[in-house]
Motif scaffolding. Structure first.
Motif, PDB file in Angstrom:
ATOM      1  N   GLU A  20       1.021  -1.119  -0.154  1.00 39.39           N
ATOM      2  CA  GLU A  20       0.072  -0.006   0.030  1.00 39.39           C
ATOM      3  C   GLU A  20       0.895   1.202   0.007  1.00 39.39           C
ATOM      4  OE1 GLU A  20      -3.870   2.076   2.473  1.00 39.39           O
ATOM      5  OE2 GLU A  20      -2.559   0.513   3.303  1.00 39.39           O
ATOM      6  N   LYS A  21       1.827   1.253   0.818  1.00 40.22           N
ATOM      7  CA  LYS A  21       2.638   2.465   0.998  1.00 40.22           C
ATOM      8  C   LYS A  21       3.522   2.691  -0.405  1.00 40.22           C
ATOM      9  CE  LYS A  21       6.725   0.029   2.610  1.00 40.22           C
ATOM     10  NZ  LYS A  21       7.795   0.440   1.648  1.00 40.22           N
ATOM     11  N   ASP A  22       3.360   1.771  -1.242  1.00 38.35           N
ATOM     12  CA  ASP A  22       4.182   2.110  -3.055  1.00 38.35           C
ATOM     13  C   ASP A  22       3.221   2.356  -3.760  1.00 38.35           C
ATOM     14  OD1 ASP A  22       6.715   1.575  -1.842  1.00 38.35           O
ATOM     15  OD2 ASP A  22       6.309  -0.689  -1.772  1.00 38.35           O
ATOM     16  N   ILE A  23       2.066   2.172  -3.468  1.00 40.69           N
ATOM     17  CA  ILE A  23       0.676   2.299  -4.232  1.00 40.69           C
ATOM     18  C   ILE A  23       0.061   3.819  -3.912  1.00 40.69           C
ATOM     19  CG2 ILE A  23      -1.604   1.795  -5.032  1.00 40.69           C
ATOM     20  CD1 ILE A  23      -0.784  -1.109  -4.282  1.00 40.69           C
ATOM     21  N   VAL A  24       0.219   4.079  -2.866  1.00 38.48           N
ATOM     22  CA  VAL A  24      -0.475   5.555  -2.742  1.00 38.48           C
ATOM     23  C   VAL A  24       0.359   6.468  -3.145  1.00 38.48           C
ATOM     24  CG1 VAL A  24      -1.013   6.874  -0.637  1.00 38.48           C
ATOM     25  CG2 VAL A  24      -1.481   4.743  -0.246  1.00 38.48           C
ATOM     26  N   GLY A  25      -0.356   7.394  -3.805  1.00 37.15           N
ATOM     27  CA  GLY A  25       0.354   8.587  -4.545  1.00 37.15           C
ATOM     28  C   GLY A  25       0.392   8.328  -6.016  1.00 37.15           C
ATOM     29  N   LYS A  26       0.243   6.927  -6.361  1.00 41.01           N
ATOM     30  CA  LYS A  26       0.473   6.702  -7.760  1.00 41.01           C
ATOM     31  C   LYS A  26      -0.978   6.611  -8.524  1.00 41.01           C
ATOM     32  CE  LYS A  26       5.141   5.173  -7.085  1.00 41.01           C
ATOM     33  NZ  LYS A  26       6.063   4.009  -6.900  1.00 41.01           N
ATOM     34  N   THR A  27      -0.871   6.261  -9.898  1.00 47.22           N
ATOM     35  CA  THR A  27      -1.995   6.084 -10.622  1.00 47.22           C
ATOM     36  C   THR A  27      -1.978   4.620 -11.256  1.00 47.22           C
ATOM     37  OG1 THR A  27      -1.509   7.051 -12.598  1.00 47.22           O
ATOM     38  CG2 THR A  27      -2.150   8.466 -11.111  1.00 47.22           C
ATOM     39  N   ASP A  28      -2.946   4.250 -11.971  1.00 45.57           N
ATOM     40  CA  ASP A  28      -2.974   2.933 -12.407  1.00 45.57           C
ATOM     41  C   ASP A  28      -1.814   3.018 -13.636  1.00 45.57           C
ATOM     42  OD1 ASP A  28      -5.398   1.877 -11.461  1.00 45.57           O
ATOM     43  OD2 ASP A  28      -6.533   3.388 -12.758  1.00 45.57           O
ATOM     44  N   TYR A  29      -1.757   4.003 -14.095  1.00 46.73           N
ATOM     45  CA  TYR A  29      -0.497   4.217 -15.241  1.00 46.73           C
ATOM     46  C   TYR A  29       0.736   3.728 -14.755  1.00 46.73           C
ATOM     47  CZ  TYR A  29      -4.033   6.283 -17.977  1.00 46.73           C
ATOM     48  OH  TYR A  29      -5.150   6.758 -18.703  1.00 46.73           O
ATOM     49  N   ASP A  30       1.029   3.769 -13.299  1.00 45.85           N
ATOM     50  CA  ASP A  30       2.402   3.173 -12.619  1.00 45.85           C
ATOM     51  C   ASP A  30       2.209   1.762 -12.438  1.00 45.85           C
ATOM     52  OD1 ASP A  30       3.262   6.020 -12.290  1.00 45.85           O
ATOM     53  OD2 ASP A  30       1.983   6.079 -10.734  1.00 45.85           O
ATOM     54  N   PHE A  31       1.355   1.145 -12.908  1.00 44.88           N
ATOM     55  CA  PHE A  31       1.207  -0.220 -12.734  1.00 44.88           C
ATOM     56  C   PHE A  31       0.692  -1.222 -13.806  1.00 44.88           C
ATOM     57  CE2 PHE A  31       0.929   2.016  -8.513  1.00 44.88           C
ATOM     58  CZ  PHE A  31       2.135   1.250  -7.792  1.00 44.88           C
ATOM     59  N   VAL A  32       0.078  -0.771 -14.547  1.00 48.39           N
ATOM     60  CA  VAL A  32      -0.634  -1.497 -15.628  1.00 48.39           C
ATOM     61  C   VAL A  32      -0.211  -1.101 -17.044  1.00 48.39           C
ATOM     62  CG1 VAL A  32      -2.313  -2.800 -14.097  1.00 48.39           C
ATOM     63  CG2 VAL A  32      -2.985  -0.490 -15.664  1.00 48.39           C
ATOM     64  N   LYS A  34      -0.798   0.791 -20.441  1.00 50.49           N
ATOM     65  CA  LYS A  34      -1.628   1.941 -20.936  1.00 50.49           C
ATOM     66  C   LYS A  34      -3.116   1.819 -21.146  1.00 50.49           C
ATOM     67  CE  LYS A  34      -1.918   6.280 -23.891  1.00 50.49           C
ATOM     68  NZ  LYS A  34      -3.208   6.622 -23.721  1.00 50.49           N
ATOM     69  N   ALA A  35      -3.239   0.656 -22.151  1.00 48.36           N
ATOM     70  CA  ALA A  35      -4.699   0.459 -22.554  1.00 48.36           C
ATOM     71  C   ALA A  35      -5.429  -0.052 -21.221  1.00 48.36           C
ATOM     72  CB  ALA A  35      -4.826  -0.705 -23.532  1.00 48.36           C
ATOM     73  N   LEU A  36      -5.266  -0.687 -20.237  1.00 44.96           N
ATOM     74  CA  LEU A  36      -5.806  -1.158 -19.182  1.00 44.96           C
ATOM     75  C   LEU A  36      -5.924   0.203 -18.241  1.00 44.96           C
ATOM     76  CD1 LEU A  36      -7.330  -3.365 -17.640  1.00 44.96           C
ATOM     77  CD2 LEU A  36      -5.047  -4.053 -16.553  1.00 44.96           C
ATOM     78  N   ALA A  37      -4.921   0.911 -18.243  1.00 43.19           N
ATOM     79  CA  ALA A  37      -5.037   1.921 -17.316  1.00 43.19           C
ATOM     80  C   ALA A  37      -6.182   3.183 -17.691  1.00 43.19           C
ATOM     81  CB  ALA A  37      -3.672   2.666 -17.137  1.00 43.19           C
ATOM     82  N   ASP A  38      -6.019   3.178 -19.028  1.00 43.90           N
ATOM     83  CA  ASP A  38      -7.086   4.083 -19.697  1.00 43.90           C
ATOM     84  C   ASP A  38      -8.479   3.370 -19.449  1.00 43.90           C
ATOM     85  OD1 ASP A  38      -5.156   5.625 -20.974  1.00 43.90           O
ATOM     86  OD2 ASP A  38      -5.495   4.685 -22.710  1.00 43.90           O
TER      87      ASP A  38
END
Length: 181
Positions: A20-32, A34-38
């Motif tokens: 969680e500490k590495d997810i907070v402050g970021k967006t979907d684009y940081d993890f998946v 581009k098509a899935l984040a869109d």
């Protein structure tokens, strides 16, 4: 409102393969990709635009172990007490088993319809409470009736029976209803 994570639960950590500490402050684009984040962002925006919860299905791959799951995801816009949009809450339910069961049922139904077609047999069901008649595709074919224009009722069916046989068919129906057979 901008798609930046404020918190997540342990299951979501497994989805992104991060704490969680590495997810907070970021967006979907940081993890998946581009098509899935869109896709995820479009669903957030749809909920924001609607001003109420919206539901969608999505196939995702969990980063922690690579397994795929079908999720039914509800996106709910969240507002402050003064009505200002403060974010979108996303809740996903794993519906993979239900999805796979539905697909298996559809395949079974397809085989059943094909067996009826080959045997030239059909089935029907009459809901006595609503006088609503359900016919299989093969019954429509046997009676040479267009399923889109046929009023699904017992009376409509009886009108399709040869006039010489109507009294007999109707009596059998009445007896069956009276005897609950």
């Amino acid at each position: 409102p901008d798609g930046v994570y404020l918190a997540c639960n342990p299951r979501f950590e497994k989805f992104f393969g991060a704490r969680e500490k590495d997810i907070v402050g970021k967006t979907d684009y940081d993890f998946v990709d581009k098509a899935l984040a869109d896709f995820f962002r479009a669903n957030d925006l749809k909920a924001i635009e609607a001003g109420k919860p919206t539901v969608n299905e999505e196939w995702v791959t969990f980063a922690d172990d690579g397994h795929q799951a079908c999720l039914e995801t509800t996106k709910t816009p969240m507002f402050s007490t003064d009505g200002e949009l403060i974010g979108v809450l996303g809740i996903g339910h794993d519906i993979t088993e239900r999805y796979e069961s539905e697909k298996a049922l559809q395949a079974t139904e397809k085989r059943y319809r094909e067996a009826q077609r080959q045997a030239q047999l059909g089935n029907w069901e009459l809901d006595l409470a609503n006088n609503c008649l359900s016919w299989s595709e093969e019954v429509f074919r046997i009676f040479e009736i267009d399923s889109d224009t046929f009023p699904a009722s017992y009376d409509a069916f009886l009108n399709r029976v040869h006039p010489d046989d109507r009294d007999m068919v109707n009596q059998a129906y009445q007896d069956s209803v009276a005897n609950k057979t």
